[in-house]
Design a protein around this motif. Structure first.
Motif, PDB file in Angstrom:
ATOM      1  N   ALA A 107     -21.057  34.516 -31.102  1.00  0.00           N
ATOM      2  CA  ALA A 107     -21.314  35.865 -31.582  1.00  0.00           C
ATOM      3  C   ALA A 107     -22.102  36.439 -30.187  1.00  0.00           C
ATOM      4  CB  ALA A 107     -22.239  35.800 -32.799  1.00  0.00           C
ATOM      5  N   ASN A 108     -22.950  35.886 -29.555  1.00  0.00           N
ATOM      6  CA  ASN A 108     -23.706  36.481 -28.334  1.00  0.00           C
ATOM      7  C   ASN A 108     -22.422  36.743 -27.204  1.00  0.00           C
ATOM      8  OD1 ASN A 108     -25.896  36.992 -26.785  1.00  0.00           O
ATOM      9  ND2 ASN A 108     -25.108  35.346 -25.368  1.00  0.00           N
ATOM     10  N   LYS A 109     -21.495  35.739 -27.192  1.00  0.00           N
ATOM     11  CA  LYS A 109     -20.513  36.013 -25.900  1.00  0.00           C
ATOM     12  C   LYS A 109     -19.545  37.162 -26.660  1.00  0.00           C
ATOM     13  CE  LYS A 109     -17.003  33.110 -23.460  1.00  0.00           C
ATOM     14  NZ  LYS A 109     -16.365  31.698 -23.429  1.00  0.00           N
ATOM     15  N   PHE A 110     -19.332  37.357 -27.653  1.00  0.00           N
ATOM     16  CA  PHE A 110     -18.468  38.430 -28.192  1.00  0.00           C
ATOM     17  C   PHE A 110     -19.238  39.802 -27.970  1.00  0.00           C
ATOM     18  CE2 PHE A 110     -16.742  41.549 -31.120  1.00  0.00           C
ATOM     19  CZ  PHE A 110     -15.096  41.111 -31.339  1.00  0.00           C
ATOM     20  N   ILE A 111     -20.298  39.889 -28.222  1.00  0.00           N
ATOM     21  CA  ILE A 111     -21.355  41.043 -28.096  1.00  0.00           C
ATOM     22  C   ILE A 111     -21.171  41.462 -26.558  1.00  0.00           C
ATOM     23  CG2 ILE A 111     -23.453  42.019 -28.037  1.00  0.00           C
ATOM     24  CD1 ILE A 111     -24.004  40.313 -30.765  1.00  0.00           C
ATOM     25  N   SER A 112     -21.363  40.171 -25.766  1.00  0.00           N
ATOM     26  CA  SER A 112     -21.509  40.691 -24.213  1.00  0.00           C
ATOM     27  C   SER A 112     -20.253  41.332 -23.785  1.00  0.00           C
ATOM     28  CB  SER A 112     -21.782  39.308 -23.541  1.00  0.00           C
ATOM     29  OG  SER A 112     -20.793  38.458 -23.407  1.00  0.00           O
ATOM     30  N   LYS A 113     -19.060  41.047 -24.496  1.00  0.00           N
ATOM     31  CA  LYS A 113     -17.692  41.652 -24.196  1.00  0.00           C
ATOM     32  C   LYS A 113     -17.374  43.043 -24.402  1.00  0.00           C
ATOM     33  CE  LYS A 113     -16.194  37.623 -22.317  1.00  0.00           C
ATOM     34  NZ  LYS A 113     -16.006  37.348 -21.043  1.00  0.00           N
TER      35      LYS A 113
ATOM     36  N   LEU B 277     -18.535  40.988 -38.806  1.00  0.00           N
ATOM     37  CA  LEU B 277     -17.880  39.958 -37.990  1.00  0.00           C
ATOM     38  C   LEU B 277     -18.498  38.694 -38.442  1.00  0.00           C
ATOM     39  CD1 LEU B 277     -18.099  41.282 -34.492  1.00  0.00           C
ATOM     40  CD2 LEU B 277     -15.947  41.148 -35.870  1.00  0.00           C
ATOM     41  N   ILE B 278     -17.759  37.630 -38.858  1.00  0.00           N
ATOM     42  CA  ILE B 278     -18.114  36.364 -39.293  1.00  0.00           C
ATOM     43  C   ILE B 278     -17.778  35.324 -38.314  1.00  0.00           C
ATOM     44  CG2 ILE B 278     -18.326  34.391 -41.080  1.00  0.00           C
ATOM     45  CD1 ILE B 278     -19.677  36.961 -41.813  1.00  0.00           C
ATOM     46  N   PHE B 279     -18.632  34.726 -37.483  1.00  0.00           N
ATOM     47  CA  PHE B 279     -18.326  33.667 -36.438  1.00  0.00           C
ATOM     48  C   PHE B 279     -18.518  32.310 -37.193  1.00  0.00           C
ATOM     49  CE2 PHE B 279     -19.314  37.427 -34.176  1.00  0.00           C
ATOM     50  CZ  PHE B 279     -18.121  37.340 -33.072  1.00  0.00           C
ATOM     51  N   LYS B 280     -17.694  31.429 -37.008  1.00  0.00           N
ATOM     52  CA  LYS B 280     -17.742  29.993 -37.600  1.00  0.00           C
ATOM     53  C   LYS B 280     -18.067  28.996 -36.448  1.00  0.00           C
ATOM     54  CE  LYS B 280     -14.494  31.403 -41.356  1.00  0.00           C
ATOM     55  NZ  LYS B 280     -12.905  31.213 -41.730  1.00  0.00           N
ATOM     56  N   GLY B 281     -18.612  27.910 -36.687  1.00  0.00           N
ATOM     57  CA  GLY B 281     -19.143  26.953 -35.950  1.00  0.00           C
ATOM     58  C   GLY B 281     -19.011  25.453 -36.502  1.00  0.00           C
TER      59      GLY B 281
ATOM     60  N   GLY C 190     -27.769  34.308 -38.154  1.00  0.00           N
ATOM     61  CA  GLY C 190     -27.102  32.951 -37.986  1.00  0.00           C
ATOM     62  C   GLY C 190     -27.526  31.666 -37.833  1.00  0.00           C
ATOM     63  N   SER C 191     -26.790  30.806 -37.894  1.00  0.00           N
ATOM     64  CA  SER C 191     -27.003  29.481 -37.648  1.00  0.00           C
ATOM     65  C   SER C 191     -25.922  28.848 -36.955  1.00  0.00           C
ATOM     66  CB  SER C 191     -27.075  28.524 -39.043  1.00  0.00           C
ATOM     67  OG  SER C 191     -25.980  28.575 -39.401  1.00  0.00           O
ATOM     68  N   ILE C 192     -25.807  27.469 -36.411  1.00  0.00           N
ATOM     69  CA  ILE C 192     -24.846  26.990 -35.751  1.00  0.00           C
ATOM     70  C   ILE C 192     -23.628  26.928 -36.403  1.00  0.00           C
ATOM     71  CG2 ILE C 192     -24.047  24.579 -35.063  1.00  0.00           C
ATOM     72  CD1 ILE C 192     -26.833  23.828 -34.506  1.00  0.00           C
ATOM     73  N   GLU C 193     -23.558  26.869 -38.075  1.00  0.00           N
ATOM     74  CA  GLU C 193     -22.235  26.820 -38.786  1.00  0.00           C
ATOM     75  C   GLU C 193     -21.712  28.368 -38.759  1.00  0.00           C
ATOM     76  OE1 GLU C 193     -20.333  24.426 -40.117  1.00  0.00           O
ATOM     77  OE2 GLU C 193     -21.305  22.809 -39.530  1.00  0.00           O
ATOM     78  N   GLU C 194     -22.631  29.122 -39.020  1.00  0.00           N
ATOM     79  CA  GLU C 194     -21.906  30.510 -39.214  1.00  0.00           C
ATOM     80  C   GLU C 194     -22.981  31.514 -39.016  1.00  0.00           C
ATOM     81  OE1 GLU C 194     -19.800  31.597 -43.048  1.00  0.00           O
ATOM     82  OE2 GLU C 194     -21.318  32.945 -43.181  1.00  0.00           O
ATOM     83  N   THR C 195     -22.465  32.692 -38.248  1.00  0.00           N
ATOM     84  CA  THR C 195     -23.385  33.811 -37.707  1.00  0.00           C
ATOM     85  C   THR C 195     -22.690  35.167 -38.090  1.00  0.00           C
ATOM     86  OG1 THR C 195     -24.363  32.589 -35.781  1.00  0.00           O
ATOM     87  CG2 THR C 195     -24.207  34.990 -35.677  1.00  0.00           C
ATOM     88  N   GLU C 196     -23.437  35.801 -38.600  1.00  0.00           N
ATOM     89  CA  GLU C 196     -22.901  37.247 -39.190  1.00  0.00           C
ATOM     90  C   GLU C 196     -23.594  38.360 -38.076  1.00  0.00           C
ATOM     91  OE1 GLU C 196     -23.640  40.491 -42.618  1.00  0.00           O
ATOM     92  OE2 GLU C 196     -23.107  38.677 -43.412  1.00  0.00           O
ATOM     93  N   VAL C 197     -22.607  39.118 -37.636  1.00  0.00           N
ATOM     94  CA  VAL C 197     -22.752  40.428 -36.824  1.00  0.00           C
ATOM     95  C   VAL C 197     -22.394  41.571 -37.588  1.00  0.00           C
ATOM     96  CG1 VAL C 197     -22.298  41.327 -34.734  1.00  0.00           C
ATOM     97  CG2 VAL C 197     -22.579  39.107 -34.806  1.00  0.00           C
TER      98      VAL C 197
ATOM     99  N   VAL D  37     -13.833  36.095 -38.316  1.00  0.00           N
ATOM    100  CA  VAL D  37     -13.128  37.028 -39.238  1.00  0.00           C
ATOM    101  C   VAL D  37     -13.805  38.436 -38.962  1.00  0.00           C
ATOM    102  CG1 VAL D  37     -12.516  37.269 -41.624  1.00  0.00           C
ATOM    103  CG2 VAL D  37     -12.370  35.067 -40.582  1.00  0.00           C
ATOM    104  N   ALA D  38     -12.964  39.294 -38.989  1.00  0.00           N
ATOM    105  CA  ALA D  38     -13.414  40.880 -38.941  1.00  0.00           C
ATOM    106  C   ALA D  38     -12.990  41.628 -40.068  1.00  0.00           C
ATOM    107  CB  ALA D  38     -12.869  41.440 -37.344  1.00  0.00           C
ATOM    108  N   GLU D  39     -13.962  42.470 -40.776  1.00  0.00           N
ATOM    109  CA  GLU D  39     -13.800  43.538 -41.714  1.00  0.00           C
ATOM    110  C   GLU D  39     -14.206  44.732 -40.951  1.00  0.00           C
ATOM    111  OE1 GLU D  39     -16.090  44.396 -45.726  1.00  0.00           O
ATOM    112  OE2 GLU D  39     -15.379  42.456 -45.826  1.00  0.00           O
TER     113      GLU D  39
END
Length: 415
Positions: free
Chosen positions: A240-246, A217-221, A270-277, A317-319
């Motif tokens: 990303a943290n919010k997604f994981i908590s769900k 999962l790529i989260f954009k910011g 990750g960073s503010i701009e992009e986080t990979e999970v 974006v999910a793969e």
């Protein structure tokens, strides 16, 4: 027994850690060190058709010594070790006549292998254990399996009175990173069915495993000066943290057992701009497995819908990629191969522990490639870490199981 100890130690002291970030096969050049060593050893023992291909897959043959037709059986193990913990400079320690108490692996680092935490140790009171020195993994996964296969083949060659059909053996690289069977030439191997020697506790016999998928999962910011960020900044790490908590909180590895599946977050950067999970999905049930993948897709759509106006494009974006499937579907039509292994154990006074694997094995992929392939114990415990150990007596018994399977297969064919 000393012969098996010496052989095992000669394997585990060779570093063969695999690398998931490499596209090569094998994924690390150092895997060739043990692969080449094994090829020479197999030739010296007297196996025939010993080959190693450009990707370090090893195959060899013990010819049939009977004059009637017997199915060709195979035995398979992998020689790489997990990248989860270092496999460099392994210094095995031998504990004779284990007394059931704490084993000090490393006094200086205060690393103790204790039955109060690892209760399975008490199964092996009075036996000889091989442990780590607390700074590396041991490599019983799966160099114990290789030890057992090589030792069994050597025994059959030295004892031609034991009647058996043609036997093929195969050793693979990169199993620990999910690629052990990817370039395995099933047609060249030429077996009707096979067994991986890659289980744990003595008696384990497995023909079911997880269905498995990997998710990235790529989260954009949007990064804005924090002093002026109100209503503007989007912190991808918090998304990303919010997604994981769900995700279902009780459906994680540390809270599941048996046939229960799970979601497992195993990488976050990750960073503010992009986080990979990165996470993995596991379930024995194909129906539940598909539902887990759909849940991820549904959550992604919900996040993107919520932030569409503010972000202007998909914010996550999910793969999702399937990794392997439950081999039960491919083994059940030929269940006699499980029954033969079960009988072999019973004949040797071993109580069969038939259960589902909470993981995967080369056998799951090979089964879908046309080579039905249940999994048999190799004897080790606490894989992939500094508390790994293997009872020598379990390796001896696994060696005997291989020999007995070969013998029973011939007897069954003769009837």
């Amino acid at each position: 027994m000393q012969h098996i100890i010496d052989r095992f130690i000669s394997y585990v002291t060779v570093d063969t850690e695999s690398d998931p970030n490499s596209e090569a096969t094998p994924s690390t050049a150092k895997q060739w060190d043990l692969a080449n060593q094994l090829v020479e050893e197999l030739k010296q023992i007297g196996l025939e058709d010993v080959t190693i291909d450009d990707n370090a897959y090893i195959m060899a043959t013990v010819p049939s010594n009977v004059d009637f037709e017997v199915p060709t059986i195979g035995f398979i193990s992998h020689f790489d070790t997990s990248p989860d913990f270092t496999g460099a400079n392994v210094k095995p320690q031998i504990v004779e006549n284990y007394d059931g108490k704490d084993i000090v692996l490393n006094k200086d680092l205060n690393i103790v292998l204790s039955p109060s935490y690892f209760e399975d140790l008490l199964l092996y009171k009075g036996q000889t254990l091989i442990t780590t020195d607390g700074t590396t993994l041991l490599g019983a996964d799966d160099k114990a399996g290789i030890t057992e296969i090589v030792s069994a083949m050597e025994h059959l060659i030295k004892n031609p009175d034991i009647k058996h059909g043609k036997i093929r053996i195969g050793f693979t690289p990169d199993e620990e990173i999910g690629r052990g069977a990817h370039k395995f030439d099933v047609a060249k191997f030429g077996a009707d069915y096979a067994y991986t020697m890659d289980g744990s506790q003595i008696g384990e016999l497995e023909y079911e495993n997880f269905n498995a998928a990997g998710v990235k999962l790529i989260f954009k910011g949007k990064s804005v000066h924090p002093g002026y960020a109100k209503g503007k900044m989007i912190n991808s790490m918090l998304l990303a943290n919010k997604f994981i908590s769900k995700l279902p909180k009780k459906e994680v590895p540390e809270k599941t057992t048996g046939y229960e599946g799970f979601f497992h977050v195993n990488h976050l950067q990750g960073s503010i701009e992009e986080t990979e999970v990165q996470l993995i999905i596991r379930d024995h049930s194909m129906k539940k497995y598909k539902e887990r993948k759909k849940l991820i897709e549904k959550m992604v759509k919900k996040f993107n819908k919520k932030y569409a106006a503010k972000f202007g494009e998909d914010i996550v974006v999910a793969e999702i990629n399937d990794q392997y499937f439950n081999m039960k579907e491919k083994v059940e039509p030929v269940m006699h191969i499980v029954h033969i292994a079960e009988q072999a154990m019973k004949d040797l006074g071993i109580k069969p522990l038939i259960k589902a694997i909470r993981g995967g094995t080369d056998g799951s992929q090979l089964s879908y490639m046309g080579l039905p392939c249940p999994n048999i114990f190799a004897g080790g415990h606490n894989f992939h870490g500094k508390y790994e150990y293997v009872p020598v007596e379990s390796m001896v018994k696994a060696t005997e199981v291989i020999v007995r399977i070969a013998e029973l297969t011939a007897q069954r064919a003769e009837k």
